[in-house]
Write a protein that holds these residues in place. Structure first.
Motif, short mmCIF file in Angstrom:
data_model
loop_
_atom_site.label_atom_id
_atom_site.label_comp_id
_atom_site.label_asym_id
_atom_site.label_seq_id
_atom_site.Cartn_x
_atom_site.Cartn_y
_atom_site.Cartn_z
N GLY A 296 -6.65 5.12 -6.33
CA GLY A 296 -6.66 4.56 -7.67
C GLY A 296 -7.22 5.51 -8.69
N THR A 297 -7.59 4.98 -9.85
CA THR A 297 -8.15 5.77 -10.94
C THR A 297 -9.58 5.28 -11.18
N SER B 18 -9.36 -4.56 -11.40
CA SER B 18 -8.57 -3.62 -12.19
C SER B 18 -7.80 -4.32 -13.30
N ARG C 7 -5.48 9.82 -4.79
CA ARG C 7 -4.44 9.42 -3.85
C ARG C 7 -4.79 9.99 -2.49
N CYS D 125 -0.14 4.66 -4.71
CA CYS D 125 -1.43 4.36 -4.09
C CYS D 125 -1.41 3.06 -3.30
N ASP E 158 -3.85 0.50 -8.13
CA ASP E 158 -3.95 1.34 -9.33
C ASP E 158 -3.41 0.62 -10.56
N THR F 56 -5.89 10.42 -10.93
CA THR F 56 -5.65 9.35 -9.99
C THR F 56 -5.95 9.85 -8.59
#
Length: 358
Positions: A182-183, A205, A356, A160, A139, A354
């Motif tokens: 993650g997002t 990321s 999870r 995460c 993340d 987010t």
């Protein structure tokens, strides 16, 4: 700080909770103070089962780590609120500068490329340490990168994070490693396709985080209001996020190495640390406009001045290179346009959560 987080955990009667300084999918983050020493730290608190799982995972990950580029865990405990609610509290090191997302917003909506180089180098050192330890952060984004008062960078929010050392994983842990975390807008294509996590996922990321630092907007910002279209485009198209228009050739090439849709083609942390964008053998396109402020007030350097207690303190020259000065000409040139977009960006990004799982 190696060893169990609980080794220095403040007793419940020894600390007092201050104002909220952040929030997340798990709960609330508050500033806290040791009643006897006056030491400041932050406490993450949650009362939900999902929150317990996230904070316990974060504590388990952090207790095994010891790096100046990783946030320190100071302990954890359970408390009982006045209404009888049971809360899990995770105590973490306080970083005076806040998150990079806060920094970007406070300093005109984007950072100068030379500052991005400095921050990215330290993020890479943190990721390299994690990957050598068999851990995928899962993340990486500006909100989860924290800044000290001296400009030092530390990775945070390991709720995460997952271990990838298969020799030590049971079936449940291996299943968790394959789950989505993650997002979404910062996730790598293979993660959104649920093809599993690898260290290369953090590199994608990182590229998205650099775009965020350079533009003040999330990656894929043109699709903020259409989440399903964004997820489909990231996972299934051949496209990459829109790149910063004012980046140097070295910066654009660095991003190209991070944002390879084929994860096997992405560079590793060690390779990226040797890239000219990071190693210093470069000339930013912005250098012709750069100038130092005539006083601290020119750029609102810091509202607070906290001393660092980091054991591995950087040299004076390194600290000076990290101070986030911005070019007057570029900040003035784009401030109006950024201001027009900022409000809608912040409002629309609240719809993204987010993930999870596992």
């Amino acid at each position: 700080m190696a060893g169990k987080c609980s080794s220095t955990c403040p007793m419940r009667t020894e600390w007092v909770k201050g104002n909220a300084v952040g929030s997340g999918s798990f709960g609330v983050v508050n500033l806290a103070m040791n009643r006897f020493t006056g030491e400041l730290f932050v406490v993450k608190s949650t009362s939900t089962e999902a929150g317990f799982k996230s904070l316990e995972n974060e504590a388990n990950i952090l207790e095994s780590l010891n790096s100046p580029y990783i946030i320190r865990c100071l302990g954890q405990d359970f408390s009982k609120e006045a209404n009888g609610e049971r809360k899990l509290n995770l105590f973490l090191e306080f970083m005076a500068g806040g998150s990079l997302s806060n920094v970007v917003e406070k300093f005109g909506g984007s950072l100068d490329e030379t500052v991005i180089c400095s921050y990215t180098k330290e993020i890479l050192h943190g990721l390299a340490y994690l990957h050598r330890s068999g851990i995928v952060h899962c993340d990486i984004k500006c909100k989860n990168v924290l800044l000290g008062s001296s400009g030092n960078i530390k990775l945070a929010d390991f709720g995460c994070a997952k271990r990838k050392n298969s020799s030590k994983l049971d079936k449940v842990q291996k299943s968790s490693l394959e789950s989505i975390s993650g997002t979404p807008l910062w996730m790598a294509p293979e993660v959104l396709r649920n093809e599993g996590l690898d260290f290369a996922s953090d590199i994608w990321s990182l590229g998205c985080t650099i775009i965020e630092m350079a533009t003040g907007r999330p990656p894929w910002g043109d699709l903020l209001l259409n989440p399903m279209a964004a997820v489909f485009q990231i996972a299934c198209s051949n496209e990459t996020p829109e790149l910063p228009t004012k980046f140097s050739n070295e910066g654009l090439d660095f991003l190209a190495k991070c944002l390879q849709r084929d994860q096997k083609m992405r560079w590793t942390c060690e390779e990226l640390l040797d890239h000219p964008f990071i190693s210093g053998n470069r000339r930013c396109s912005c250098e012709k406009d750069a100038c130092s402020p005539t006083s601290v007030l020119d750029d609102g350097l810091y509202e607070e001045n906290y001393a660092s207690d980091e054991s591995e303190s950087p040299h004076k020259e390194e600290l000076q290179s990290r101070i986030p000065f911005f070019t007057r000409s570029s900040s003035g040139r784009y401030r109006m346009a950024r201001r027009q977009h900022r409000e809608i960006d912040l409002q629309s990004s609240e719809n993204w959560i987010t993930v999870r799982s596992g």
